[in-house]
Design a protein around this motif. Structure first.
Motif, PDB file in Angstrom:
ATOM      1  N   ILE A  68     -39.467   3.806 -49.713  1.00  0.00           N
ATOM      2  CA  ILE A  68     -38.238   3.104 -49.321  1.00  0.00           C
ATOM      3  C   ILE A  68     -38.074   3.122 -47.806  1.00  0.00           C
ATOM      4  CG2 ILE A  68     -35.722   3.200 -49.412  1.00  0.00           C
ATOM      5  CD1 ILE A  68     -35.940   4.077 -52.294  1.00  0.00           C
ATOM      6  N   ASN A  69     -38.313   4.273 -47.195  1.00  0.00           N
ATOM      7  CA  ASN A  69     -38.198   4.367 -45.730  1.00  0.00           C
ATOM      8  C   ASN A  69     -39.176   3.420 -45.034  1.00  0.00           C
ATOM      9  OD1 ASN A  69     -36.207   6.310 -45.902  1.00  0.00           O
ATOM     10  ND2 ASN A  69     -37.617   8.028 -45.674  1.00  0.00           N
ATOM     11  N   ASP A  70     -40.419   3.417 -45.528  1.00  0.00           N
ATOM     12  CA  ASP A  70     -41.429   2.541 -44.930  1.00  0.00           C
ATOM     13  C   ASP A  70     -41.083   1.068 -45.145  1.00  0.00           C
ATOM     14  OD1 ASP A  70     -42.822   4.740 -44.093  1.00  0.00           O
ATOM     15  OD2 ASP A  70     -44.281   4.694 -45.731  1.00  0.00           O
ATOM     16  N   ARG A  71     -40.576   0.750 -46.337  1.00  0.00           N
ATOM     17  CA  ARG A  71     -40.186  -0.639 -46.611  1.00  0.00           C
ATOM     18  C   ARG A  71     -39.038  -1.074 -45.712  1.00  0.00           C
ATOM     19  NH1 ARG A  71     -35.311  -1.990 -48.540  1.00  0.00           N
ATOM     20  NH2 ARG A  71     -35.455  -0.622 -50.361  1.00  0.00           N
ATOM     21  N   ARG A  72     -38.098  -0.187 -45.467  1.00  0.00           N
ATOM     22  CA  ARG A  72     -36.980  -0.517 -44.580  1.00  0.00           C
ATOM     23  C   ARG A  72     -37.459  -0.770 -43.156  1.00  0.00           C
ATOM     24  NH1 ARG A  72     -33.014   4.219 -46.909  1.00  0.00           N
ATOM     25  NH2 ARG A  72     -32.046   3.000 -48.603  1.00  0.00           N
ATOM     26  N   LEU A  73     -38.362   0.067 -42.674  1.00  0.00           N
ATOM     27  CA  LEU A  73     -38.879  -0.130 -41.315  1.00  0.00           C
ATOM     28  C   LEU A  73     -39.658  -1.437 -41.220  1.00  0.00           C
ATOM     29  CD1 LEU A  73     -40.061   3.500 -40.421  1.00  0.00           C
ATOM     30  CD2 LEU A  73     -37.979   2.330 -39.687  1.00  0.00           C
ATOM     31  N   ALA A  74     -40.439  -1.749 -42.261  1.00  0.00           N
ATOM     32  CA  ALA A  74     -41.182  -3.009 -42.267  1.00  0.00           C
ATOM     33  C   ALA A  74     -40.234  -4.198 -42.334  1.00  0.00           C
ATOM     34  CB  ALA A  74     -42.151  -3.044 -43.453  1.00  0.00           C
ATOM     35  N   GLY A  75     -39.145  -4.053 -43.090  1.00  0.00           N
ATOM     36  CA  GLY A  75     -38.153  -5.128 -43.156  1.00  0.00           C
ATOM     37  C   GLY A  75     -37.468  -5.341 -41.826  1.00  0.00           C
ATOM     38  N   ALA A  76     -37.168  -4.250 -41.119  1.00  0.00           N
ATOM     39  CA  ALA A  76     -36.553  -4.368 -39.795  1.00  0.00           C
ATOM     40  C   ALA A  76     -37.497  -5.068 -38.822  1.00  0.00           C
ATOM     41  CB  ALA A  76     -36.183  -2.982 -39.263  1.00  0.00           C
ATOM     42  N   GLU A  77     -38.778  -4.719 -38.887  1.00  0.00           N
ATOM     43  CA  GLU A  77     -39.770  -5.346 -38.013  1.00  0.00           C
ATOM     44  C   GLU A  77     -39.921  -6.829 -38.347  1.00  0.00           C
ATOM     45  OE1 GLU A  77     -42.964  -5.511 -35.108  1.00  0.00           O
ATOM     46  OE2 GLU A  77     -41.215  -4.235 -35.449  1.00  0.00           O
ATOM     47  N   THR A  78     -39.876  -7.160 -39.637  1.00  0.00           N
ATOM     48  CA  THR A  78     -39.972  -8.562 -40.044  1.00  0.00           C
ATOM     49  C   THR A  78     -38.787  -9.361 -39.511  1.00  0.00           C
ATOM     50  OG1 THR A  78     -41.187  -8.002 -42.061  1.00  0.00           O
ATOM     51  CG2 THR A  78     -40.067 -10.121 -42.025  1.00  0.00           C
ATOM     52  N   ILE A 115     -28.098  -2.087 -43.369  1.00  0.00           N
ATOM     53  CA  ILE A 115     -28.104  -1.531 -42.016  1.00  0.00           C
ATOM     54  C   ILE A 115     -29.501  -1.601 -41.416  1.00  0.00           C
ATOM     55  CG2 ILE A 115     -27.845   0.614 -40.686  1.00  0.00           C
ATOM     56  CD1 ILE A 115     -25.606   1.385 -42.692  1.00  0.00           C
ATOM     57  N   SER A 116     -30.509  -1.273 -42.222  1.00  0.00           N
ATOM     58  CA  SER A 116     -31.877  -1.206 -41.706  1.00  0.00           C
ATOM     59  C   SER A 116     -32.419  -2.573 -41.302  1.00  0.00           C
ATOM     60  CB  SER A 116     -32.814  -0.571 -42.743  1.00  0.00           C
ATOM     61  OG  SER A 116     -33.000  -1.422 -43.859  1.00  0.00           O
ATOM     62  N   GLU A 117     -31.865  -3.662 -41.844  1.00  0.00           N
ATOM     63  CA  GLU A 117     -32.282  -4.987 -41.392  1.00  0.00           C
ATOM     64  C   GLU A 117     -31.853  -5.215 -39.948  1.00  0.00           C
ATOM     65  OE1 GLU A 117     -30.623  -7.842 -44.002  1.00  0.00           O
ATOM     66  OE2 GLU A 117     -31.742  -7.180 -45.766  1.00  0.00           O
ATOM     67  N   MET A 118     -30.676  -4.704 -39.592  1.00  0.00           N
ATOM     68  CA  MET A 118     -30.158  -4.882 -38.238  1.00  0.00           C
ATOM     69  C   MET A 118     -30.692  -3.823 -37.283  1.00  0.00           C
ATOM     70  SD  MET A 118     -26.193  -5.863 -39.127  1.00  0.00           S
ATOM     71  CE  MET A 118     -25.955  -4.622 -40.416  1.00  0.00           C
ATOM     72  N   ARG A 131     -31.886   1.955 -27.776  1.00  0.00           N
ATOM     73  CA  ARG A 131     -31.615   2.967 -28.804  1.00  0.00           C
ATOM     74  C   ARG A 131     -31.512   2.343 -30.192  1.00  0.00           C
ATOM     75  NH1 ARG A 131     -29.172   7.476 -26.633  1.00  0.00           N
ATOM     76  NH2 ARG A 131     -29.601   8.443 -28.663  1.00  0.00           N
ATOM     77  N   LEU A 132     -31.137   1.059 -30.255  1.00  0.00           N
ATOM     78  CA  LEU A 132     -31.013   0.380 -31.547  1.00  0.00           C
ATOM     79  C   LEU A 132     -31.995  -0.775 -31.660  1.00  0.00           C
ATOM     80  CD1 LEU A 132     -27.114   0.231 -31.993  1.00  0.00           C
ATOM     81  CD2 LEU A 132     -28.703   2.066 -32.604  1.00  0.00           C
ATOM     82  N   HIS A 133     -33.081  -0.712 -30.915  1.00  0.00           N
ATOM     83  CA  HIS A 133     -34.024  -1.819 -30.903  1.00  0.00           C
ATOM     84  C   HIS A 133     -34.934  -1.777 -32.128  1.00  0.00           C
ATOM     85  CE1 HIS A 133     -36.348  -5.008 -29.108  1.00  0.00           C
ATOM     86  NE2 HIS A 133     -37.455  -4.345 -29.382  1.00  0.00           N
ATOM     87  N   GLY A 134     -35.393  -2.959 -32.547  1.00  0.00           N
ATOM     88  CA  GLY A 134     -36.386  -3.022 -33.613  1.00  0.00           C
ATOM     89  C   GLY A 134     -36.000  -3.874 -34.797  1.00  0.00           C
ATOM     90  N   GLY A 135     -34.704  -4.136 -34.972  1.00  0.00           N
ATOM     91  CA  GLY A 135     -34.248  -4.987 -36.067  1.00  0.00           C
ATOM     92  C   GLY A 135     -33.678  -6.288 -35.524  1.00  0.00           C
ATOM     93  N   THR A 136     -32.908  -6.975 -36.350  1.00  0.00           N
ATOM     94  CA  THR A 136     -32.353  -8.261 -35.923  1.00  0.00           C
ATOM     95  C   THR A 136     -31.337  -8.107 -34.799  1.00  0.00           C
ATOM     96  OG1 THR A 136     -30.703  -8.136 -37.702  1.00  0.00           O
ATOM     97  CG2 THR A 136     -32.728  -9.343 -38.176  1.00  0.00           C
ATOM     98  N   LEU A 137     -30.625  -6.982 -34.746  1.00  0.00           N
ATOM     99  CA  LEU A 137     -29.667  -6.764 -33.666  1.00  0.00           C
ATOM    100  C   LEU A 137     -30.385  -6.625 -32.333  1.00  0.00           C
ATOM    101  CD1 LEU A 137     -26.746  -6.305 -32.775  1.00  0.00           C
ATOM    102  CD2 LEU A 137     -27.030  -3.875 -33.295  1.00  0.00           C
TER     103      LEU A 137
END
Length: 484
Positions: free
Chosen positions: A68-78, A205-208, A276-282
């Motif tokens: 789940i953690n890895d999927r969330r990080l991959a989703g944020a990167e996507t 949250i992890s998407e952003m 500090r919050l970089h990596g997702g859609t935000l």
């Protein structure tokens, strides 16, 4: 075993079978429900107090937290790559490709062709008018590209505002669910549904913002961004942002005219390098607003500067005095290199030759500073204007490299740069999307298998029937004993 013990054991078996059937039915009913996690009933043998039976230990949610953690990080990167790719694609479309009608390259070619055509018949008023309108179209196209870039920044700023609101709401939701889960654990109430809700909020949250969850006592969790920011530790942080109504070329986060982010009132870095919050859609929206779009704007401003400089040279038009504006102007003014920022949005055709502003097109042939029309057959200035448009020169600003370039070459270089950046982001997006899809499939593989659940339901029905038969038999034995 006594009859009482047998009855007690069978009754506990009925309860376990009944509760198990409820869970299996819930699994089947929610097989396609987003965020639902497969459950099973945890049971064990109960031998307390000399009685034999079944103990219900609780409901087990089957999750692989690492997946789940890895999927969330991959989703944020996507999400991040999708947003940046979309922004670069938009800028690329604004500039256009050399072979597309209406592109900057096509406007330059049209302007050059109109000069060549006019120089062959300098006495033809309609050809001089074509030059004026081709020049005006070129200036307006550059201004349109610059305006589109600023629109992208404005949209990014608005997206940041909307996402900050969603982020705060989701963090508060996780905080509330943490409290309810802790309380339910203390009272022995089933918490599986609450955990599902919390997982969905953390997914949002992890998407952003890419986050990692850290387990805390009694079923609570803490949330940290991968950039090291504390988002939830007992209490949720308050993310602050002040939106701008419209973003202009003259505003930036560096000079304080655009807002960054705060966590509980403390400003944090939002850059792509150390955000500090970089990596997702935000984070992607901050990169678009503060890095990608301003870099493109600087390049377009450099093209506008180059165009103005070429045509206000008195060596090209001898009728121009020092300080006079040339064919292209900064809203009617000559170039001021200290105010290059936003120049593309202000680029315009000199009013002296603009028919829409009462200008006289013969000045394109005889000179902007000419007191009166000259020889109608003289094409010297038209040829000079054509030559300076195609002349190669080192750019005074922008990042076009040290090689001398013509106007066409500068536009082609910009188109190539944006296209290269977009292709690079597109490749990163493809990789991130493939990784996200694969991890999602792995996660789903541990989800609800309706065939297996139906088999489990049949086994539970058999267990229920067996325990019911035991109770019926014990009842008959009690009746027999009572009749003796």
């Amino acid at each position: 075993m006594s009859l009482t013990s047998a009855l007690t054991s069978a009754m506990s078996g009925l309860r376990a079978a009944s509760r198990g059937s409820e869970i299996v039915s819930s699994n089947i009913a929610n097989a396609n429900t987003p965020g639902y996690v497969r459950r099973t009933l945890s049971i064990s043998s109960d031998t307390g107090g000399g009685a034999v039976g079944v103990r219900i230990n609780g409901v087990v949610r089957h999750v692989d937290q690492q997946i789940i953690n890895d999927r969330r990080l991959a989703g944020a990167e996507t999400g991040y790559r999708s947003e940046t790719t979309s922004a670069l694609t938009r800028i690329e479309d604004l500039i256009g490709t050399p072979d597309s009608a209406g592109s900057l390259a096509a406007r330059v070619a049209d302007f050059e062709q109109s000069l060549i055509t006019a120089s062959s018949r300098p006495d033809a008023t309609e050809r001089l008018t074509s030059v004026a309108f081709a020049a005006k179209d070129l200036a307006q196209s550059i201004a349109t590209v610059a305006g589109g870039i600023q629109d992208a920044r404005t949209q990014a700023d608005r997206s940041i505002d909307a996402q900050v609101t969603r982020l705060n709401d989701a963090l508060k939701g996780v905080e509330t669910l943490n409290s309810r889960i802790v309380a339910s654990n203390a009272s022995g109430t089933d918490i599986a549904a609450l955990q599902d809700q919390r997982q969905q909020l953390i997914d949002e949250i992890s998407e952003m913002v890419p986050v990692r969850t850290v387990p805390r006592d009694h079923g609570a969790v803490a949330l940290y961004s991968t950039g090291g920011a504390i988002l939830l530790e007992g209490r949720a942080v308050e993310v602050g942002f002040d939106p701008a109504n419209t973003v202009t070329p003259y505003e930036s986060i560096g000079d304080g005219t655009l807002s960054g982010l705060t966590l509980n009132g403390v400003s944090i870095n939002t850059s792509s390098a150390n955000g500090r919050l970089h990596g997702g859609t935000l984070g992607a929206q901050f990169e678009i607003r503060d890095e990608i779009a301003p870099a493109a704007q600087a390049q377009v401003d450099a093209i506008a500067r180059d165009l103005i400089e070429r045509f206000e040279d008195s060596a090209v038009d001898p009728t121009l005095a020092a300080g006079d504006a040339g064919l292209f102007t900064d809203e009617g003014n000559p170039l001021d290199a200290t105010t290059e920022l936003g120049l593309a949005t202000r680029l315009s055709l000199n009013a002296l030759v603009d028919p829409d502003q009462g200008g006289e097109t013969w000045r394109i042939r005889d000179g902007l500073g000419a007191a009166a029309p000259g020889d109608a057959g003289e094409s010297t200035l038209l040829i000079a204007l054509t030559d300076v448009l195609g002349a190669t020169r080192t750019q005074a600003s922008g990042s076009f490299g040290p090689s001398p370039l013509s106007v066409e070459g500068v536009v082609a270089s910009l188109s190539s740069q944006i296209g290269t950046d977009r292709l690079r982001e597109d490749r990163q997006l493809s990789f991130a999307n493939a990784q996200f899809t694969e991890l999602t499939q792995i996660e789903l593989a541990d989800g609800v298998d309706t065939d297996a659940e139906i088999q489990n339901l049949m086994i539970l029905e058999q267990a229920y029937a067996a325990n019911a038969r035991v109770i019926s038999t014990v009842d008959e034995m009690f009746d027999t004993l009572m009749r003796i």
